[in-house]
Design a protein around this motif. Structure first.
Motif, short mmCIF file in Angstrom:
data_model
loop_
_atom_site.label_atom_id
_atom_site.label_comp_id
_atom_site.label_asym_id
_atom_site.label_seq_id
_atom_site.Cartn_x
_atom_site.Cartn_y
_atom_site.Cartn_z
N GLY A 120 -22.26 -1.60 -50.35
CA GLY A 120 -21.54 -0.80 -49.37
C GLY A 120 -20.37 -1.54 -48.76
O GLY A 120 -20.27 -2.77 -48.84
N GLY A 121 -19.49 -0.76 -48.14
CA GLY A 121 -18.33 -1.34 -47.48
C GLY A 121 -18.46 -1.37 -45.97
O GLY A 121 -17.60 -1.95 -45.29
N ASP A 122 -19.52 -0.75 -45.45
CA ASP A 122 -19.73 -0.72 -44.00
C ASP A 122 -21.01 -1.49 -43.65
O ASP A 122 -21.49 -2.28 -44.44
CB ASP A 122 -19.82 0.73 -43.53
CG ASP A 122 -18.51 1.48 -43.73
OD1 ASP A 122 -17.44 0.88 -43.49
OD2 ASP A 122 -18.56 2.66 -44.13
N GLU A 123 -21.56 -1.23 -42.46
CA GLU A 123 -22.79 -1.91 -42.08
C GLU A 123 -24.02 -1.25 -42.67
O GLU A 123 -25.05 -1.88 -42.82
CB GLU A 123 -22.90 -1.98 -40.55
CG GLU A 123 -21.87 -2.91 -39.92
CD GLU A 123 -22.21 -3.28 -38.49
OE1 GLU A 123 -22.93 -2.51 -37.84
OE2 GLU A 123 -21.75 -4.35 -38.05
N ASP A 124 -23.91 0.02 -42.98
CA ASP A 124 -24.99 0.73 -43.65
C ASP A 124 -24.57 0.92 -45.11
O ASP A 124 -23.48 1.43 -45.38
CB ASP A 124 -25.23 2.09 -42.98
CG ASP A 124 -26.53 2.73 -43.43
OD1 ASP A 124 -27.53 2.01 -43.55
OD2 ASP A 124 -26.54 3.96 -43.66
N PRO A 125 -25.38 0.50 -46.06
CA PRO A 125 -24.95 0.56 -47.46
C PRO A 125 -24.82 2.00 -47.97
O PRO A 125 -25.51 2.91 -47.51
CB PRO A 125 -26.07 -0.18 -48.19
CG PRO A 125 -27.27 -0.03 -47.33
CD PRO A 125 -26.75 -0.04 -45.92
N ASP A 126 -23.91 2.18 -48.91
CA ASP A 126 -23.75 3.49 -49.56
C ASP A 126 -24.92 3.78 -50.50
O ASP A 126 -25.31 4.93 -50.68
CB ASP A 126 -22.45 3.52 -50.38
CG ASP A 126 -21.23 3.22 -49.55
OD1 ASP A 126 -21.19 3.67 -48.38
OD2 ASP A 126 -20.31 2.53 -50.05
N VAL A 127 -25.45 2.72 -51.12
CA VAL A 127 -26.54 2.85 -52.08
C VAL A 127 -27.59 1.82 -51.73
O VAL A 127 -27.26 0.65 -51.47
CB VAL A 127 -26.05 2.62 -53.53
CG1 VAL A 127 -27.20 2.79 -54.51
CG2 VAL A 127 -24.91 3.56 -53.88
N ALA A 128 -28.85 2.23 -51.70
CA ALA A 128 -29.95 1.31 -51.39
C ALA A 128 -31.15 1.65 -52.24
O ALA A 128 -31.62 2.79 -52.23
CB ALA A 128 -30.31 1.38 -49.90
N PHE A 129 -31.64 0.65 -52.99
CA PHE A 129 -32.82 0.81 -53.83
C PHE A 129 -33.88 -0.19 -53.40
O PHE A 129 -33.57 -1.34 -53.05
CB PHE A 129 -32.49 0.54 -55.30
CG PHE A 129 -31.71 1.62 -55.97
CD1 PHE A 129 -32.34 2.74 -56.49
CD2 PHE A 129 -30.34 1.51 -56.10
CE1 PHE A 129 -31.62 3.74 -57.11
CE2 PHE A 129 -29.60 2.51 -56.72
CZ PHE A 129 -30.24 3.63 -57.23
N SER A 130 -35.13 0.25 -53.46
CA SER A 130 -36.28 -0.65 -53.34
C SER A 130 -37.16 -0.39 -54.54
O SER A 130 -37.72 0.70 -54.69
CB SER A 130 -37.03 -0.40 -52.04
OG SER A 130 -38.13 -1.28 -51.92
N LEU A 131 -37.27 -1.37 -55.41
CA LEU A 131 -37.98 -1.23 -56.69
C LEU A 131 -39.21 -2.13 -56.69
O LEU A 131 -39.18 -3.23 -56.13
CB LEU A 131 -37.06 -1.61 -57.85
CG LEU A 131 -35.69 -0.93 -57.86
CD1 LEU A 131 -34.80 -1.56 -58.93
CD2 LEU A 131 -35.83 0.57 -58.07
N GLN A 132 -40.27 -1.68 -57.32
CA GLN A 132 -41.51 -2.46 -57.36
C GLN A 132 -41.39 -3.56 -58.43
O GLN A 132 -42.14 -3.61 -59.39
CB GLN A 132 -42.70 -1.55 -57.62
CG GLN A 132 -43.01 -0.65 -56.45
CD GLN A 132 -44.35 0.04 -56.57
OE1 GLN A 132 -44.82 0.36 -57.65
NE2 GLN A 132 -44.99 0.28 -55.44
N LEU A 133 -40.44 -4.44 -58.18
CA LEU A 133 -40.14 -5.54 -59.10
C LEU A 133 -40.14 -6.87 -58.36
O LEU A 133 -39.24 -7.69 -58.52
CB LEU A 133 -38.77 -5.32 -59.78
CG LEU A 133 -38.60 -4.02 -60.56
CD1 LEU A 133 -37.18 -3.91 -61.11
CD2 LEU A 133 -39.61 -3.93 -61.70
#
Length: 316
Positions: free
Chosen positions: A146-159
């Motif tokens: 992301g370009g701000d303080e809150d990301p545009d894309v966020a993933f949490s993967l069981q890895l």
């Protein structure tokens, strides 16, 4: 104010005590850790065992006492993957609350990713432009951009490194064939997340957070922790490949002798390295920077920004 942040992870319980106020840099006053291995105290049904719950209750009680004697006005207590994934998490959390007085909140994977991203953004500032961040935990991998303080894309993967060690690398040292198969599997798992992250925009800075990334950077020549948090540390894809070839042939006890690898992390550092390598490969990253701030700092910053009141906070 003096704040305590209690982080119950898959491997460790970590209490960070800081002095902080809005608009200021949180100043660490003390850091205390204990190895809990909560993920390993989960049975075949996906329940945290009685023994694991006993250890969790004891650890939370001890650390809450430390926070109180350290003068913390508030204790933010949270849990991540191991508790989040347990089938009996509600019962375990109720027991922790009843026996210790601590309301242990479970963060979702996406919240974990977003709070970590906030800490990274604050560390580097707006001049960093678009940031892409990788964070490897014991149970999950968080990917954000992301370009701000809150990301545009966020993933949490069981890895997570601990999870993949248990599922894939049971032998010590892991076999060459098993490492190769895990590499291929990770590549497949990261195809779709990588597409979404690339679509969000080309990052100006790629960052790695977490103990795993700090250890990998140290093993490939980065400055030791004693040099302080402001020393620039990087991890390269080429250095990581060479490191994997080296440590994957070693036993866990031998890896524990390496500088930058603690005994409780030596078992899962190979899986952590493979996750880091696969993430960098999936997103064509040749080099990333190591940020000393991560989830705990993100929670502190968000509280100072929004005055969260009772949410995620227990007064002692």
């Amino acid at each position: 104010m003096r704040l305590g942040v209690l982080d119950v992870g898959s491997n460790t319980v970590h209490l960070l005590v800081v002095d902080a106020h809005r608009g200021a840099h949180p100043t660490p006053m003390s850091s205390t850790k204990a190895t809990l291995r909560l993920a390993e105290n989960t049975d075949d049904r996906g329940d945290i065992t009685d023994a694991g719950a006993d250890r969790l209750v004891a650890a939370v009680g001890d650390f809450a006492s430390i926070a109180a004697t350290s003068g913390c006005g508030e204790l933010m207590a949270f849990a991540t993957s191991a508790v989040r994934d347990a089938n009996n998490s509600e019962g375990v959390l109720a027991r922790v609350r009843a026996e210790t007085g601590v309301n242990l909140e479970v963060l979702s994977g996406v919240d974990e990713a977003r709070l970590t991203f906030l800490a990274v953004r604050r560390w580097y500032g707006w001049s960093a432009g678009r940031i892409m961040n990788f964070d490897i935990g014991g149970g999950s991998l968080e990917l954000t951009s992301g370009g701000d303080e809150d990301p545009d894309v966020a993933f949490s993967l069981q890895l997570g490194a601990g999870r993949l060690t248990r599922d894939w690398l049971q032998t010590d040292p892991p076999g060459k064939r098993r490492v190769a198969v895990l590499r291929d599997w990770l590549d497949a798992e990261l195809v779709e997340p990588a597409k979404a992250l690339r679509a969000a925009g080309t990052p100006d800075r790629v960052v790695g957070t977490s103990k795993t990334f700090r250890s990998l950077a140290r093993l490939t020549g980065a400055a030791p922790s004693a040099a302080g948090p402001r020393v620039q540390r990087t991890l390269t894809a080429s250095g990581l490949r060479q490191l994997i070839a080296f440590i994957s042939r070693m036993t866990a006890s031998d890896r524990a002798e390496l500088e930058g690898v603690s005994s409780d992390r030596s078992q899962q550092i190979v899986a952590g390295a493979l996750i880091a390598e696969a993430s960098m490969r999936a997103l064509s990253v040749d080099e990333l920077e190591i940020c000393p701030w991560a989830l705990r700092e993100g929670l502190i910053l968000r509280k100072l920004d929004t005055d969260m009141g009772g949410e995620l906070v227990v007064a002692r």
